[in-house]
Design a protein around this motif. Structure first.
Motif, short mmCIF file in Angstrom:
data_model
loop_
_atom_site.label_atom_id
_atom_site.label_comp_id
_atom_site.label_asym_id
_atom_site.label_seq_id
_atom_site.Cartn_x
_atom_site.Cartn_y
_atom_site.Cartn_z
N ILE A 85 66.64 10.86 37.59
CA ILE A 85 65.19 11.06 37.61
C ILE A 85 64.81 12.06 38.69
O ILE A 85 63.98 12.94 38.48
N ALA A 86 65.46 11.95 39.85
CA ALA A 86 65.18 12.88 40.95
C ALA A 86 65.51 14.31 40.55
O ALA A 86 64.78 15.25 40.89
N ASP A 90 62.80 17.44 40.56
CA ASP A 90 62.99 18.66 41.35
C ASP A 90 62.57 19.91 40.57
O ASP A 90 62.30 20.96 41.16
N GLU A 91 62.48 19.79 39.24
CA GLU A 91 62.10 20.92 38.40
C GLU A 91 60.58 21.02 38.20
O GLU A 91 60.09 22.00 37.64
N LEU A 116 65.64 12.76 46.14
CA LEU A 116 65.13 14.12 46.00
C LEU A 116 65.81 15.03 47.02
O LEU A 116 65.85 14.73 48.21
N GLU A 117 66.35 16.15 46.56
CA GLU A 117 67.12 17.04 47.44
C GLU A 117 66.21 17.86 48.36
O GLU A 117 66.54 18.07 49.52
N ALA A 122 59.75 16.36 48.51
CA ALA A 122 59.62 14.90 48.57
C ALA A 122 58.43 14.49 49.42
O ALA A 122 57.67 13.59 49.06
N LYS A 123 58.25 15.15 50.58
CA LYS A 123 57.12 14.83 51.46
C LYS A 123 55.78 15.09 50.76
O LYS A 123 54.83 14.31 50.88
N ASP A 124 55.73 16.20 50.01
CA ASP A 124 54.49 16.53 49.29
C ASP A 124 54.19 15.50 48.21
O ASP A 124 53.03 15.11 48.01
#
Length: 450
Positions: A85-86, A90-91, A116-117, A122-124
């Motif tokens: 899912i992560a 990311d896309e 999430l890489e 991820a923070k956003d």
């Protein structure tokens, strides 16, 4: 040309899936638009939908996730690990990724975020999750292009190139100060025709439409529609630029609001779809049906108090459905116009002016219909002129009252913060039926004397 699903295509795909021909499935779907693939997946069973999803690359499947019906998307997500899912998220832009994460159970939500890489990404996403989904904060994306008012044009262009790599489409260039507060917007034309040493503070446009993070989604839609905007910046409580909302997100808001109003107007009190369970559909429909039944009981009770007319003027009762139907139809027409005006923010003038206008309009319509009724009832049905005149007078009175109720109620509901779309459903129809029957028999009793 718009894509159309054919039964032959679905059958071919089902055969390929059954025979586990992954490459053939890939080649069949690889050139299709992701929205079309999502539509195809919704026609397959759960196994087939998951098979197709796993066959395609993540760049395409990420977009497919957004287009899928919520029920199908949840089944797909359940079949994927947190890492898978992560990879899909990311896309996606932050707003779309946040929407998908919000549908996950809390435990899996935390696992996906941890996988999430891109840490900034991820923070956003986490930041967006703290906003109400129906607010500007919940609708906005973090991806945008912004420049500092203290930069010169050359520095600005360099920074824009770096930022644009993470932005799918650049609608506007926003200007901020050292604290990140929104100061204005930058014209691409001015940027291209100005000396590279010119400070941005000398060329940016200070006037810019914006919304705050807590602005309701429907209000954002109204502003963007009014000013014909493709995108609008979002600021926080301190005026700092925190995101932007694009037109594609607002189209979804408008569609959801229209669906909600349509269901309310049809007497459905909850947001449901045709594929929902019988229990959910019953809970959404039953309250208004109970209201309609209660109103009908009241109308029957009113009619029963005029039993004397049954002996002397039985024909009067034959016109009861006509009076009730006209009352309901006129009321719905009037309320629909008012609700539309309130939704578009195009309703002007005071309540009294609106009521007077509706009074004159309903009087004109009522007189015209009354003449048709008077002529038709005598020459087609054979009713004598006194009874015809009685029904005609009642019709004009009922039309005027129904129009005034259909105008007054939605405006009043709106002023008390209640969705005025309620006034276009069974509520307005039932109330007009009751008043229509009461007025009709009261006028008939006065004129005919039963």
């Amino acid at each position: 040309m718009e894509f159309k699903i054919s039964r032959e295509l679905i059958h071919e795909l089902e055969v390929l899936i059954q025979e586990n021909k992954e490459q053939e499935v890939f080649h069949l779907l690889k050139d299709m638009h992701y929205a079309d693939v999502a539509e195809i997946m919704e026609e397959l069973d759960d196994y087939g939908a998951i098979y197709v999803f796993n066959t395609l690359d993540s760049e395409k499947t990420a977009e497919i996730l957004l287009e899928l019906d919520e029920e199908v998307r949840i089944k797909i997500l359940k079949s994927l690990s947190a890492k898978e899912i992560a990879d899909e998220l990311d896309e996606l832009d932050t707003d779309d990724a946040a929407d998908i994460i919000a549908e996950l159970p809390q435990e899996k939500k935390e696992q996906v975020i941890s996988e999430l890489e891109d840490v900034e990404h991820a923070k956003d996403i986490v930041d967006l999750l703290r906003y109400d989904e129906d607010s500007a904060g919940g609708l906005m994306a973090k991806e945008l292009v912004k420049v500092n008012e203290n930069w010169n044009v050359l520095t600005c262009v360099k920074e824009m190139r770096a930022q644009a790599e993470n932005v799918t489409r650049v609608h506007s260039i926003y200007v901020v100060d050292d604290e990140g507060r929104l100061k204005g917007r930058l014209s691409l034309k001015d940027l291209l025709t100005t000396s590279t040493k010119t400070p941005i503070s000398e060329v940016y446009i200070p006037k810019v439409d914006y919304v705050k993070v807590d602005t309701e989604g429907v209000e954002v839609a109204r502003i963007m529609q009014k000013y014909d905007l493709e995108a609008i910046p979002v600021v926080d409580e301190l005026g700092r630029l925190v995101g932007r909302i694009t037109i594609d997100d607002i189209v979804d808001v408008i569609k959801e609001e229209a669906d909600k109003d349509y269901q309310l107007a049809a007497g459905i009190s909850q947001d449901v779809e045709a594929d929902d369970s019988i229990l959910e559909l019953t809970k959404a429909r039953l309250p208004w049906l109970v209201l309609a039944l209660s109103g009908s009981f009241i109308a029957v009770k009113i009619a029963s108090t005029f039993q004397g007319a049954m002996n002397d003027f039985p024909v009067v009762f034959f016109f009861t459905p006509l009076i009730a139907a006209m009352a309901g139809n006129v009321g719905v027409q009037s309320s629909a116009i008012i609700v539309q005006g309130l939704a578009n923010n195009s309703l002007s003038g005071s309540l009294w002016k609106r009521l007077i206008k509706e009074l004159l309009l309903s009087l004109l319509n009522g007189l015209f219909l009354a003449v048709l009724l008077l002529i038709g009832s005598h020459f087609i049905i054979g009713v004598d002129y006194l009874v015809g005149f009685t029904v005609a007078i009642s019709l004009v009175s009922v039309i005027i009252l129904a129009a005034l109720i259909g105008t007054f109620i939605p405006i009043t509901l709106n002023r008390f913060g209640i969705d005025p779309a309620l006034a276009t459903g069974p509520f307005i129809t039932t109330s007009n039926d009751i008043f229509g029957i009461l007025i009709y028999f009261s006028i008939a009793k006065i004129i005919l004397g039963f």
